[in-house]
Write an enzyme that holds these catalytic residues in place. Structure first.
Site, mmCIF file in Angstrom:
data_model
loop_
_atom_site.group_PDB
_atom_site.id
_atom_site.type_symbol
_atom_site.label_atom_id
_atom_site.label_comp_id
_atom_site.label_asym_id
_atom_site.label_seq_id
_atom_site.Cartn_x
_atom_site.Cartn_y
_atom_site.Cartn_z
ATOM 1 N N ARG A 93 -12.817 -3.924 -6.877
ATOM 2 C CA ARG A 93 -12.445 -4.668 -5.668
ATOM 3 C C ARG A 93 -13.691 -4.962 -4.831
ATOM 4 O O ARG A 93 -14.512 -4.070 -4.610
ATOM 5 C CB ARG A 93 -11.462 -3.799 -4.893
ATOM 6 C CG ARG A 93 -10.765 -4.473 -3.769
ATOM 7 C CD ARG A 93 -9.674 -3.569 -3.202
ATOM 8 N NE ARG A 93 -10.240 -2.480 -2.410
ATOM 9 C CZ ARG A 93 -9.594 -1.889 -1.392
ATOM 10 N NH1 ARG A 93 -8.369 -2.268 -1.070
ATOM 11 N NH2 ARG A 93 -10.155 -0.907 -0.730
ATOM 12 N N TYR A 122 -10.307 -0.176 11.044
ATOM 13 C CA TYR A 122 -11.572 0.288 10.447
ATOM 14 C C TYR A 122 -12.043 -0.588 9.300
ATOM 15 O O TYR A 122 -13.085 -0.325 8.729
ATOM 16 C CB TYR A 122 -11.482 1.761 10.003
ATOM 17 C CG TYR A 122 -10.234 2.148 9.223
ATOM 18 C CD1 TYR A 122 -10.083 1.812 7.885
ATOM 19 C CD2 TYR A 122 -9.227 2.865 9.836
ATOM 20 C CE1 TYR A 122 -8.963 2.182 7.186
ATOM 21 C CE2 TYR A 122 -8.088 3.243 9.147
ATOM 22 C CZ TYR A 122 -7.962 2.900 7.813
ATOM 23 O OH TYR A 122 -6.844 3.261 7.135
ATOM 24 N N LYS A 123 -11.252 -1.617 8.972
ATOM 25 C CA LYS A 123 -11.653 -2.523 7.899
ATOM 26 C C LYS A 123 -12.418 -3.704 8.513
ATOM 27 O O LYS A 123 -13.567 -3.564 8.906
ATOM 28 C CB LYS A 123 -10.419 -2.962 7.118
ATOM 29 C CG LYS A 123 -9.675 -1.797 6.441
ATOM 30 C CD LYS A 123 -8.423 -2.297 5.740
ATOM 31 C CE LYS A 123 -7.609 -1.141 5.154
ATOM 32 N NZ LYS A 123 -8.277 -0.462 4.036
ATOM 33 N N PHE A 138 0.853 -1.185 0.000
ATOM 34 C CA PHE A 138 0.000 0.000 0.000
ATOM 35 C C PHE A 138 0.890 1.237 0.000
ATOM 36 O O PHE A 138 1.847 1.316 0.765
ATOM 37 C CB PHE A 138 -0.919 -0.009 1.233
ATOM 38 C CG PHE A 138 -1.998 1.028 1.163
ATOM 39 C CD1 PHE A 138 -3.044 0.888 0.268
ATOM 40 C CD2 PHE A 138 -1.947 2.155 1.965
ATOM 41 C CE1 PHE A 138 -4.047 1.857 0.188
ATOM 42 C CE2 PHE A 138 -2.935 3.128 1.891
ATOM 43 C CZ PHE A 138 -3.984 2.976 0.998
#
Lengths: 398, 398
Positions: B357, B210-211, B114
């Site tokens: 995605r 937060y995922k 990332f």
């Protein structure tokens, strides 16, 4: 009180039976915050999910909140980035300043600075391992300690223990005369007294928002960069939210062409929304009126406490012009005395080794509160109520 | 579905008319979070004010939340510190690793990492100015690129675009063979699949919440340190909350003798409380069952989309064992097609240059959701609904 329309107690949720003299540590809860948090969580996160970055404009929230803070500290629109903690913002400012003065090896602060500022600098200098040095003279010696070895001067305008203020304009001038970069920590300034960042010409300023700005526990911090130098500021913490195009997912970092380059990771949306709501209480409030009311409250507080409690020694400057929005007294049994006060609803705090600290927040305090607090302080001190053993149990946070 | 008791839709506030396949970007809102946030704000902050650090035990909240995360990633109690953002935690881990291998000059990552991880490393290396180098080979070449020049290997276990997984145990072994420090980024792993931090022996791991952990927008990050090395970890970000005695207000920094030394500033209490509440949905859930359900969902999704939409090319590994909890398809008109899907209530996201995605979150998705999503995808692709010009307006966040 005075010609202004202060206080504004009706804008806050103030608990019954409490006189709160610790707004310099954690500000009171503004009305509307609970609803705003619920809206952000339930309607935006819950209902919109990932779409809320656009539909609820989360993406611009850090900048919008920064602009609202800017108006309170004399800064131009777009010159303040929000997020992270004050410690992180100190690190960013000092790291950037050192890059701006590569030949110089000294960071100058003072021995009265809040410890985390000094810790963060030392952590940076150890990480750099480049022969830098942190100097911490007494606060009164700082101006005369600025010489041409100094890369950056990092000072907190208002001393967290005593409330003693530094002269921002004068020290910034002295720093610039010596070719040093100036960094002001506004932890105890923002929302407490008029600050003129643009006018004093400082390169950087940092601050937190959970004290006088009432942003709640762990509210995001902020950093100011003087607009004319932004393009030369190298971000040490080069996070994707400071990238010029975060969602292009480029492999290489290109910093935003604004103060936004000092953002780092994904912003804390719920805490930012709370802070945004909390800033509503400042609508129509002039910092000059806050300052005038703060001085009235603190003069009254000092007079009453000194009259009633000769055992306490004023630890703050007697000259109101050299004092922030807090009053501190030194007292040998200060820790226990503060616990006894808190037990009676007068909430201040204690700072080692012997400082009883009282914050004066004109948004939600009036003369009546000060008189009531002074009466309780007199009772605790004159009757030696602090000798009760239960007040000598050290809690983890005071 | 399967022998487990998944999904647990009743624990979430799921909006009507939405099939949410973006829990790998921002997880759904667990029930109870709104009330918990209100309690934290109204009763604790509003009612207790500064006393809440003790009375509501805010002071230990970061550690308590860390311990709950630890159980989900195979880490021992006390080995995870929470706070800040993932970018900050990456910086801390890499900075500490470089201090542990002073003679080595290479940080090894991969070109699929990332971007913010790579940005943070480059920002650190530029700040150090010590002749270090970041290498980013293709993900498949990483293991063979580890040599004795490498100080630290920084990899994200699950590729954010394709879902391709690295073999944590094997790469950690290779890193250690070469004397390098291992750092795993668990952004797309924590809560998505079983992780065995203690078992693989990695020195550091970092992640966000937060995922798959459903902590909400801007929820705090976490960092793991292998317990036996903690005392040798030098904190670059030496904030007061990582001090051994924060409230002693000492002028010099003494790091806590635990992972807590990687805390920095005042913790974001409201977001931590939300995360703490959100972690309740994991009570009684085994990551092995999550993984099994995730594979079932993803196999069904791939089969259905490939059968219905030959125009889409699978961009994720076909072997479920080499895939995280997401499925990605490459499609030339991917951006517009995703907007058309979102417009019809099927929410995934788009990652440049051409990746559609879809995150699969067995806590709140079942086979029926997958079939419904596949039908909508077929409609959008086969009828070329993505050609509508309104779907080609680029929003700021996708």
């Amino acid at each position: 009180m005075s010609a202004s329309n202060l206080p504004k107690k009706e804008l806050f949720e103030l608990p019954e039976g409490v006189i709160y003299l610790d707004g310099n540590s954690l500000g009171c809860l503004p009305k509307g915050v609970v609803d705003r948090a619920s809206e952000t969580i339930e309607r935006e996160w819950g209902g919109q999910l990932i779409r809320a970055w656009n539909s609820a404009d989360w993406i611009s929230l850090p900048r919008r909140v920064g602009d609202r803070i800017a108006r309170l500290v004399g800064a131009a629109e777009g010159s303040i980035a929000t997020g992270d903690t004050l410690s992180i913002k100190v690190y960013q400012a000092v790291a950037a300043a050192l890059k701006m003065r590569p030949g110089r090896k000294v960071v100058l602060s003072d021995s009265g600075n809040f410890p985390t500022d000094l810790y963060m600098v030392r952590g940076l200098l150890q990480t750099l391992d480049g022969g830098h040095e942190l100097r911490t003279p007494e606060p009164e010696q700082v101006a005369d300690s600025i010489d041409e070895s100094v890369a950056a001067v990092l000072l907190t305008q208002v001393d967290y223990r005593t409330g003693r203020t530094h002269d921002m304009a004068e020290i910034t001038r002295r720093a610039h005369e010596a070719g040093a970069v100036m960094i002001w920590d506004l932890a105890h300034s923002a929302g407490a007294l008029p600050v003129d960042l643009a006018g004093c010409g400082t390169e950087f300023a940092v601050g937190c928002t959970y004290k006088y700005l009432n942003g709640g526990p762990g509210a995001p911090a902020f950093i100011y960069v003087r607009p004319d130098i932004v393009s030369g500021v190298e971000p040490a913490l080069a996070g994707w939210m400071g990238h010029d195009a975060p969602f292009a997912m480029e492999l290489f970092y290109r910093p935003a062409m604004s103060t936004e380059r000092l953002r780092v990771g994904t912003p804390p949306i719920v805490q930012l929304a709370i802070l945004d709501e909390a800033l509503n209480v400042w609508e129509g409030v002039r910092l000059e009126d806050i300052r005038k009311a703060s001085i009235e409250l603190s003069e009254l507080f000092i007079a009453e406490v000194e009259r009633r409690c000769p055992q306490l020694t004023l630890a703050s400057p007697r000259d109101a012009g050299k004092r922030g929005s807090q009053v501190s007294f030194a007292f040998e049994n200060g820790y226990a005395a503060m616990q006894a006060l808190i037990d009676r609803g007068v909430i201040g705090d204690f700072r080692a080794p012997n400082i009883m600290r009282f914050g004066l927040t004109p948004l939600y305090l009036d003369n009546g509160d000060i008189m009531s607090a002074a009466e309780v302080i007199e009772e605790v001190i004159s009757e030696e109520l602090y000798r009760d053993p239960k007040y000598n149990v050290r809690s983890r946070v005071t």
